[in-house]
Design a protein around this motif. Structure first.
Motif, PDB file in Angstrom:
ATOM      1  N   GLU A 142       0.840  -1.202   0.000  1.00  0.00           N
ATOM      2  CA  GLU A 142       0.000   0.000   0.000  1.00  0.00           C
ATOM      3  C   GLU A 142       0.871   1.246   0.000  1.00  0.00           C
ATOM      4  O   GLU A 142       1.925   1.284   0.636  1.00  0.00           O
ATOM      5  N   LYS A 143       0.421   2.262  -0.747  1.00  0.00           N
ATOM      6  CA  LYS A 143       1.147   3.524  -0.863  1.00  0.00           C
ATOM      7  C   LYS A 143       0.210   4.681  -0.525  1.00  0.00           C
ATOM      8  O   LYS A 143      -0.923   4.724  -1.008  1.00  0.00           O
ATOM      9  N   HIS A 144       0.701   5.615   0.303  1.00  0.00           N
ATOM     10  CA  HIS A 144      -0.090   6.788   0.661  1.00  0.00           C
ATOM     11  C   HIS A 144       0.797   8.020   0.804  1.00  0.00           C
ATOM     12  O   HIS A 144       2.023   7.915   0.871  1.00  0.00           O
ATOM     13  N   ILE A 194       4.223   2.169   2.061  1.00  0.00           N
ATOM     14  CA  ILE A 194       5.075   3.208   1.478  1.00  0.00           C
ATOM     15  C   ILE A 194       4.414   4.554   1.746  1.00  0.00           C
ATOM     16  O   ILE A 194       3.203   4.703   1.567  1.00  0.00           O
ATOM     17  N   ARG A 195       5.191   5.543   2.179  1.00  0.00           N
ATOM     18  CA  ARG A 195       4.669   6.880   2.448  1.00  0.00           C
ATOM     19  C   ARG A 195       5.496   7.908   1.685  1.00  0.00           C
ATOM     20  O   ARG A 195       6.729   7.937   1.813  1.00  0.00           O
TER      21      ARG A 195
END
Length: 254
Positions: A142-144, A194-195
């Motif tokens: 997940e990416k944000h 992932i940020r």
């Protein structure tokens, strides 16, 4: 139909716009932080610090705030016998239990993601995972954006729950890997966060087999899809009997 919007950050502002666009009324907007300034369609006279300050009758609460406000929301919903659409993420196991318990007394809709696409993928995972699990390793990425405070995302947890539910709980979540962790076991579902930058939200579920890879991906291009979903959920929940509802019922996913 009167909606109370809890939280007046970016998501709360989107919700207010979508409530107005749907022809519904904003009974009040709750923002705990000081210095909040009302923006159309919200006016200063309906901007409050507490649900109990709202002067108009409320039919449904839409919550896009943070877990610290859960008790106030549930208590108000139960006391006034109205529905609550809980869209915040980052709840503890104890808080999730409180949500379930509250649903025995009033209508509660809880979803870790309000979009149509994500909820369809969640259901697809329940169907394909039992077919693929023996021959494929499963990983979630997940990416944000760099302002998101909880990890992994609620949507990543939703996808993991769908996978594990379809396999009768035989999988174990592994959050990132570092060092000499040994060979991957068949029980593992790796979940990686992932940020960075302004990424709205991107989720990939990877089924990695021998000489082939299957990947399911959802990318949110705007947060608007979440606010629109929450308004649809509020319209669904109004007047419902006590119970625990999800977006599956709202979207009539069989």
């Amino acid at each position: 139909m009167n909606i109370a919007v809890f939280g007046y950050g970016m998501m709360g502002k989107f919700v207010c716009e979508d409530v107005a666009s749907a022809g519904l009324q904003i009974a009040g907007v709750i923002e705990k932080r000081d210095g909040a300034q009302a923006m159309s369609p919200v006016t200063e006279d309906i901007l409050y610090k507490s649900l109990n300050d709202i002067k108009e009758k409320v039919d449904v609460i839409i919550d896009f705030s943070n877990p610290a406000n859960l008790d106030e929301i549930l208590e108000y919903a139960i006391e006034n016998q109205i529905g609550a659409v809980i869209c915040s993420t980052g709840f503890t196991a104890e808080q999730l239990t409180k949500i379930k318990q509250a649903s025995e007394k009033t209508a509660i809709l809880f979803s870790r993601n309000m979009s149509l696409g994500v909820n369809v993928i969640s259901e697809v995972l329940k169907q394909i995972t039992p077919i693929l699990a023996d021959a494929f390793d499963i990983e979630i990425i997940e990416k944000h954006h760099n302002q998101k405070v909880d990890s992994p995302s609620g949507t990543a947890k939703l996808f993991y729950d769908s996978i594990n539910e379809s396999l009768n709980g035989e999988k174990e979540a592994v959050y990132g890997r570092e060092g000499i962790v040994g060979k991957r076991t068949k029980k593992e579902v790796g979940i990686h966060a992932i940020r960075g930058g302004s990424i709205v939200g991107e989720h990939s579920i990877i089924f990695a087999g021998q000489d082939e890879i299957i990947e399911l991906k959802h990318e949110a291009l705007s947060k608007r899809i979440f606010s629109q979903g929450s308004v649809k959920a509020a319209k669904f929940l109004a007047g419902k009997a006590p119970g625990f509802y999800t977006m599956k019922e709202v979207l009539d996913i069989k």
